[in-house]
Design a protein around this motif. Structure first.
Motif, PDB file in Angstrom:
ATOM      1  N   PRO A 151       0.830  -1.219   0.000  1.00 42.74           N
ATOM      2  CA  PRO A 151       0.000   0.000   0.000  1.00 42.74           C
ATOM      3  C   PRO A 151       0.858   1.260   0.000  1.00 42.74           C
ATOM      4  O   PRO A 151       1.841   1.358   0.737  1.00 42.74           O
ATOM      5  CB  PRO A 151      -0.795  -0.122   1.298  1.00 42.74           C
ATOM      6  N   PRO A 152       0.526   2.257  -0.835  1.00 43.50           N
ATOM      7  CA  PRO A 152       1.283   3.517  -0.852  1.00 43.50           C
ATOM      8  C   PRO A 152       0.835   4.436   0.272  1.00 43.50           C
ATOM      9  O   PRO A 152      -0.297   4.370   0.747  1.00 43.50           O
ATOM     10  CB  PRO A 152       0.928   4.107  -2.212  1.00 43.50           C
ATOM     11  N   ASP A 153       1.719   5.305   0.678  1.00 41.67           N
ATOM     12  CA  ASP A 153       1.368   6.300   1.686  1.00 41.67           C
ATOM     13  C   ASP A 153       0.528   7.418   1.064  1.00 41.67           C
ATOM     14  O   ASP A 153      -0.378   7.955   1.688  1.00 41.67           O
ATOM     15  CB  ASP A 153       2.636   6.877   2.311  1.00 41.67           C
ATOM     16  N   ARG A 154       0.840   7.776  -0.214  1.00 42.12           N
ATOM     17  CA  ARG A 154       0.104   8.828  -0.913  1.00 42.12           C
ATOM     18  C   ARG A 154      -0.325   8.303  -2.273  1.00 42.12           C
ATOM     19  O   ARG A 154       0.486   7.716  -3.006  1.00 42.12           O
ATOM     20  CB  ARG A 154       0.975  10.087  -1.083  1.00 42.12           C
ATOM     21  N   LEU A 155      -1.595   8.495  -2.579  1.00 46.45           N
ATOM     22  CA  LEU A 155      -2.143   8.021  -3.842  1.00 46.45           C
ATOM     23  C   LEU A 155      -2.942   9.149  -4.476  1.00 46.45           C
ATOM     24  O   LEU A 155      -3.837   9.726  -3.856  1.00 46.45           O
ATOM     25  CB  LEU A 155      -3.051   6.803  -3.610  1.00 46.45           C
ATOM     26  N   ALA A 156      -2.612   9.470  -5.729  1.00 48.36           N
ATOM     27  CA  ALA A 156      -3.376  10.450  -6.497  1.00 48.36           C
ATOM     28  C   ALA A 156      -4.135   9.721  -7.602  1.00 48.36           C
ATOM     29  O   ALA A 156      -3.544   8.924  -8.352  1.00 48.36           O
ATOM     30  CB  ALA A 156      -2.452  11.509  -7.099  1.00 48.36           C
ATOM     31  N   VAL A 157      -5.418   9.970  -7.691  1.00 50.12           N
ATOM     32  CA  VAL A 157      -6.278   9.314  -8.679  1.00 50.12           C
ATOM     33  C   VAL A 157      -6.725  10.384  -9.675  1.00 50.12           C
ATOM     34  O   VAL A 157      -7.436  11.331  -9.316  1.00 50.12           O
ATOM     35  CB  VAL A 157      -7.500   8.663  -8.015  1.00 50.12           C
ATOM     36  N   ALA A 158      -6.308  10.225 -10.914  1.00 54.54           N
ATOM     37  CA  ALA A 158      -6.651  11.198 -11.957  1.00 54.54           C
ATOM     38  C   ALA A 158      -7.925  10.765 -12.661  1.00 54.54           C
ATOM     39  O   ALA A 158      -8.056   9.599 -13.090  1.00 54.54           O
ATOM     40  CB  ALA A 158      -5.500  11.332 -12.952  1.00 54.54           C
TER      41      ALA A 158
END
Length: 465
Positions: free
Chosen positions: A387-394
């Motif tokens: 799991p990532p600490d920061r996730l950006a969903v475009a």
């Protein structure tokens, strides 16, 4: 209904986990299969044998659909129902003692008093022993407690909890021991309060004792009273002698006779009333605690057999494999409470004419564009392991925020420490529909996810703006 954060599942005992699993099975038997794609994926990611995966799946569904909260409500109702039964038992015991001795203005008929104190108890004890020998777990008091617990829970999701508990316990033969401990405990309170009130009345009032008969002789009463008092006398309670017994066909004024009869009445009530309930209650509780440690799922049940292929598949199958759910679940987001690290950018269903990916800062990974079910499943499986600490969903705000897209965004958010949604600006020469953009804002607000049209590159790289 809300999507749970699987990392935030509250600690449950092994019995509670089995209980919820059985309740989910009964629910699916009555209402059909649930929408369990994410539950199955998380159960498979957690590993373990089939029973452990079935329980993990059931706990996730129970938290999402409200059974976990219903279990807590049911437990509160059960405690309140138990408290009401305790109050009833204490009041009933006090009433038995007062009815047995009266107000002291008239002499106490010994056998009428004994019948008032022990008559109903002995009948109920005989009924319990008979049902026990016949292999029945039926108990009027136990059934009343279960019914009252469900009523006091006041939760529509608790409808399958009581049947699930009974079925789970019956497979190990624990119903009779659990309800038996409850019944004997209630009678223990009743007879204990009767003894306390009896002792208080005898200590604060002067009672005369008498036996009366029309067809029996005094010798019969001597044998009967001494037989009943033999066992209590071994425990230290007084036993009237034959002369006192014969003389008590009339009220005796001697203090010694009054004390002898008081001790006899207390001893018989304790020995044949309180003591059997203590021993039987302890025995039932001992069998209950031993059997509870042996509780297991019955994997041979059809409901669990159907889950074997989904939770321990021999091979992965693509396409639609589950029937549509009876009702739609409102998408919800969340965060991952466990360990996570790194940053990741992912896009959902972008137009082929849009150049992708953008230039990414060092240390930010690119998960590509999710267009197919297989791509989504592959990424979710990867996020469950790393799991990532920061996730950006475009997302492209020119498309409508449909339920499937929102559900995917919510599931991605629950697989990351922090999540932001990037609403991409339109290509040069095109404009955004203001109403559609407002629909996106409202949908993402319901998901409680931060969103913006500006690129989140600084946040992905550093964790702040």
């Amino acid at each position: 209904m809300s999507e749970p954060n699987p990392a935030a599942l509250p600690p449950l005992s092994s019995v509670d986990q089995l209980w919820l699993t059985e309740a989910i099975r009964l629910r699916e038997e009555h209402a059909g299969p649930l929408d369990d794609a994410e539950a199955n994926r998380r159960a498979n990611a957690g590993g373990g044998d089939l029973a452990q995966r079935i329980q993990a799946r059931a706990l996730w569904l129970a938290q999402r659909d409200g059974q976990l909260q219903a279990l807590q409500h049911w437990r509160q109702g059960a405690r309140l129902a138990g408290l009401l039964l305790m109050v009833l038992a204490l009041v009933s015991g006090s009433g038995l003692a007062i009815a047995a001795l009266g107000n002291g203005e008239r002499p106490v008929n010994l056998f009428w008093a004994l019948g008032s104190l022990l008559g109903l108890h002995l009948l109920m004890l005989l009924g319990w022993a008979l049902s026990f020998c016949l292999g029945s777990s039926a108990s009027v008091l136990g059934r009343i407690w279960l019914w009252l617990s469900g009523k006091l829970a006041r939760d529509a999701q608790a409808v399958h909890l009581a049947p699930a508990l009974l079925l789970l316990l019956q497979r190990q033969g624990l119903t009779r021991w659990g309800l038996g401990a409850l019944v004997h405990g209630a009678w223990l309170l009743t007879l204990g309060s009767a003894l306390v009130v009896l002792l208080l009345l005898l200590a604060t009032r002067r009672y005369g004792f008498v036996w009366e008969t029309t067809i029996l002789g005094s010798d019969t009463y001597v044998v009967l009273i001494q037989a009943l008092g033999a066992l209590p006398s071994l425990l230290g309670f007084s036993l009237p002698d034959a002369e006192t017994i014969r003389a008590s066909s009339n009220v005796l004024a001697e203090e010694g006779a009054r004390q002898a009869w008081s001790g006899w009445l207390l001893g018989v009530t304790f020995t044949y009333g309180l003591l059997p309930r203590v021993l039987l209650g302890l025995f039932c509780f001992w069998r209950w605690t031993r059997g509870r440690a042996r509780l297991r799922l019955d994997l041979g049940l059809p409901g669990y057999g159907l889950l074997r292929e989904r939770l321990q598949p021999a091979s992965e199958r693509l396409g639609v494999c589950d029937a549509a759910p009876a009702g739609l679940v409102e998408p919800q987001a969340g965060t991952l409470d466990g360990a996570s690290q790194g940053a990741l950018l992912v896009a959902i269903e972008l137009d082929d004419r849009r150049p992708w990916p953008p230039v990414l800062p060092k240390g930010v990974g690119d998960a590509g564009v999710l267009d197919s079910r297989e791509q989504r499943q592959r990424l979710l499986d990867q996020l469950s392991r790393f799991p990532p600490d920061r996730l950006a969903v475009a997302c492209d705000p020119r498309r409508s925020p449909d339920r499937g897209t929102l559900a995917l965004i919510g599931e991605l958010a629950r697989s990351a420490g922090r999540t932001r949604v990037w609403l991409l600006p339109p290509p040069a020469g095109e404009s955004l529909d203001s109403q559609r953009l407002e629909d996106w804002h409202q949908a993402l607000d319901r998901l409680a996810l931060p969103h913006a049209q500006g690129a989140p590159m600084t946040w992905l790289e550093t964790g702040h703006d």
